[in-house]
Write an enzyme that holds these catalytic residues in place. Structure first.
Site, PDB file in Angstrom:
ATOM      1  N   CYS A 229       7.672   6.497  -4.336  1.00 54.64           N
ATOM      2  CA  CYS A 229       8.525   5.342  -4.740  1.00 54.64           C
ATOM      3  C   CYS A 229       9.054   5.649  -6.232  1.00 54.64           C
ATOM      4  CB  CYS A 229       7.377   4.274  -5.022  1.00 54.64           C
ATOM      5  SG  CYS A 229       7.673   2.837  -5.907  1.00 54.64           S
TER       6      CYS A 229
ATOM      7  N   GLY B 124       3.604   3.943  -5.136  1.00 61.38           N
ATOM      8  CA  GLY B 124       3.776   4.925  -3.924  1.00 61.38           C
ATOM      9  C   GLY B 124       4.250   6.333  -4.316  1.00 61.38           C
TER      10      GLY B 124
ATOM     11  N   GLY C 133       5.375  -0.342  -6.733  1.00 60.90           N
ATOM     12  CA  GLY C 133       5.615   0.795  -7.527  1.00 60.90           C
ATOM     13  C   GLY C 133       4.801   1.903  -7.409  1.00 60.90           C
TER      14      GLY C 133
HETATM   15  P1  5GP Z   1       1.603   5.943  -0.976  1.00 59.30           P
HETATM   16  O1  5GP Z   1       0.618   5.721   0.074  1.00 59.30           O
HETATM   17  O2  5GP Z   1       2.506   7.172  -0.299  1.00 59.30           O
HETATM   18  O3  5GP Z   1       1.460   6.173  -2.018  1.00 59.30           O
HETATM   19  O4  5GP Z   1       2.677   4.464  -0.431  1.00 59.30           O
HETATM   20  C1  5GP Z   1       2.903   3.980   0.581  1.00 59.30           C
HETATM   21  C2  5GP Z   1       3.725   2.770   0.369  1.00 59.30           C
HETATM   22  O5  5GP Z   1       4.764   3.118  -0.647  1.00 59.30           O
HETATM   23  C3  5GP Z   1       4.409   2.244   1.371  1.00 59.30           C
HETATM   24  O6  5GP Z   1       3.350   1.398   2.365  1.00 59.30           O
HETATM   25  C4  5GP Z   1       5.532   1.209   0.726  1.00 59.30           C
HETATM   26  O7  5GP Z   1       4.699  -0.104   0.377  1.00 59.30           O
HETATM   27  C5  5GP Z   1       5.928   1.927  -0.418  1.00 59.30           C
HETATM   28  N1  5GP Z   1       6.965   2.460  -0.306  1.00 59.30           N
HETATM   29  C6  5GP Z   1       7.492   3.283   0.770  1.00 59.30           C
HETATM   30  N2  5GP Z   1       8.869   3.706   0.631  1.00 59.30           N
HETATM   31  C7  5GP Z   1       9.242   3.307  -0.515  1.00 59.30           C
HETATM   32  C8  5GP Z   1      10.552   3.620  -1.547  1.00 59.30           C
HETATM   33  O8  5GP Z   1      11.369   4.202  -1.008  1.00 59.30           O
HETATM   34  N3  5GP Z   1      10.394   2.657  -2.366  1.00 59.30           N
HETATM   35  C9  5GP Z   1       9.288   2.327  -2.986  1.00 59.30           C
HETATM   36  N4  5GP Z   1       9.245   1.316  -4.140  1.00 59.30           N
HETATM   37  N5  5GP Z   1       8.126   1.731  -2.246  1.00 59.30           N
HETATM   38  C10 5GP Z   1       7.904   2.575  -1.029  1.00 59.30           C
END
Ligand code: 5GP
Length: 349
Positions: free
Chosen positions: A184, A181, A179
């Site tokens: 996300c 991301g 959660g």
């Molecule tokens: P960020 O670096 O952008 O904060 O987080 C990246 C991570 O978010 C990814 O490696 C993956 O674990 C997670 N993530 C990517 N797409 C989604 C999504 O559509 N839903 C959720 N719950 N997590 C995502």
């Protein structure tokens, strides 16, 4: 029903306290780490930052650039064996920095086998949104049996007992984060999650006790957050949003009202499901956003900015090497982290 009253923390809830140091300049700091993996016993050396296996950031172009700085890339799972073979032929060195991603369907496993027959990718990323299912654990066991010499990273989970189970079932590295991301919406849609800094601290402790490693995945929005993730005990940090919007990401530059953007969507977003499966299945909701992020040019500049930031963190606490950062860290709980009074006037934004 139960309530846990312990406060769990996010990156924005803490700062790192400076400490006396004999370091003269941040140029003295080494950000490379060497790991010997629990199951493969193989050794890897490099800067332990991984581009996320999302459609936009898990690209061969990203892998090619990041490998020049000794960083890793988890390629998106929709790439096929022929694409891997083509890349491997021309980028032998970059291949050493790549994860091939796989989900838990039979089709995923078949494609992985085909890819691995053609190209010996050194790292596998077994990736699901919810790493708490029995099916996920049995897939991991099967993968470990099939690929005894390939480093396996598996996730995502956020609690120590599940980290232990995954390491004992064959994972060398466990990926942490539910959660946090940037694109996300799981917390919004389901109410499920765990503040990322506490998840890293607790999961790193569990993994290190068994000789495994953790990768902090999601929630880093600044170089300071990446530094906090390492300081909390993460062995690797995975980045999606911070690497989005660059030349090396998938898709074209979009122009709107004289400003440039690139598309970035979550892998559980409606858009991702439409791209890969044609539509969103009736029984599920989308748990990701589609956004246009400002276009940021070559990723090299962002990488240097992140690495420069972490070197500076190390200098503030007197860590000569990234490995020492977490041992030298005292987090202080804060009520206010940043002064953003002029943030929206920044001439570089
Ligand atoms: P960020 O670096 O952008 O904060 O987080 C990246 C991570 O978010 C990814 O490696 C993956 O674990 C997670 N993530 C990517 N797409 C989604 C999504 O559509 N839903 C959720 N719950 N997590 C995502």
């Amino acid at each position: 029903m139960r309530i846990e009253y312990d406060v769990k923390l996010d990156f924005s809830d803490v700062l790192i306290r400076p400490k006396r140091s004999v370091l003269k300049t941040r140029a003295e700091v080494s950000l490379e780490r060497e790991f010997r993996f629990k199951h493969t016993h193989s050794v890897w050396q490099g800067v332990p930052i991984i581009a996320a296996n999302m459609d936009h950031t898990g690209t061969f172009a990203m892998a090619s650039t990041l490998s020049q700085h000794k960083l890793l890339t988890a390629l998106d799972k929709f790439l096929g064996p022929a694409e891997w073979e083509k890349f491997a032929k021309t980028h032998e060195q970059a291949l050493a920095s790549c994860f091939v991603s796989v989900g838990i369907s039979e089709a995923d496993f078949t494609k992985l086998d085909e890819t691995m027959k053609m190209v010996n990718v050194p790292f596998i990323c077994l990736d699901v949104a919810n790493g708490y299912t029995e099916r996920f654990v049995s897939c991991l066991e099967r993968l470990r049996e099939t690929y005894p010499k390939t480093v396996i990273m598996a996730g995502n989970v956020v609690t120590g007992e599940m980290v232990e189970e995954l390491i004992l079932s064959g994972a060398d590295i466990v990926k942490i984060g539910i959660g946090p991301g940037s694109v996300c919406t799981t917390r919004e849609k389901t109410g499920v999650g765990y503040p990322q800094l506490s998840a890293i601290i607790e999961c790193a402790d569990a993994a290190h006790g068994l000789g495994g490693q953790v990768c902090a995945d999601g929630g880093c929005t600044t170089p300071g957050d990446v530094a906090k993730a390492f300081a909390a005990g993460a062995d690797f940090v995975m980045l999606g949003g911070m690497l989005s919007g660059h030349d090396e990401t998938l898709g074209d530059v979009i122009e709107e009202n004289g400003k440039k953007y690139k598309r970035f969507y979550g892998m559980s977003s409606k858009e991702a499901m439409e791209v890969h499966h044609g539509s969103v299945a009736d029984y599920r909701s989308s748990e990701g956003r589609s956004v246009n992020v400002p276009y940021k040019g070559p990723v090299k500049n962002t990488i240097l900015d992140i690495l420069g930031g972490i070197r500076s963190t190390c200098t503030y606490v007197g860590a000569h090497r990234l490995k020492e950062l977490s041992k030298r860290t005292t987090f202080i709980r804060v009520a206010r982290q940043l002064n953003e009074v002029f943030a929206s006037y920044d001439v570089n934004k």
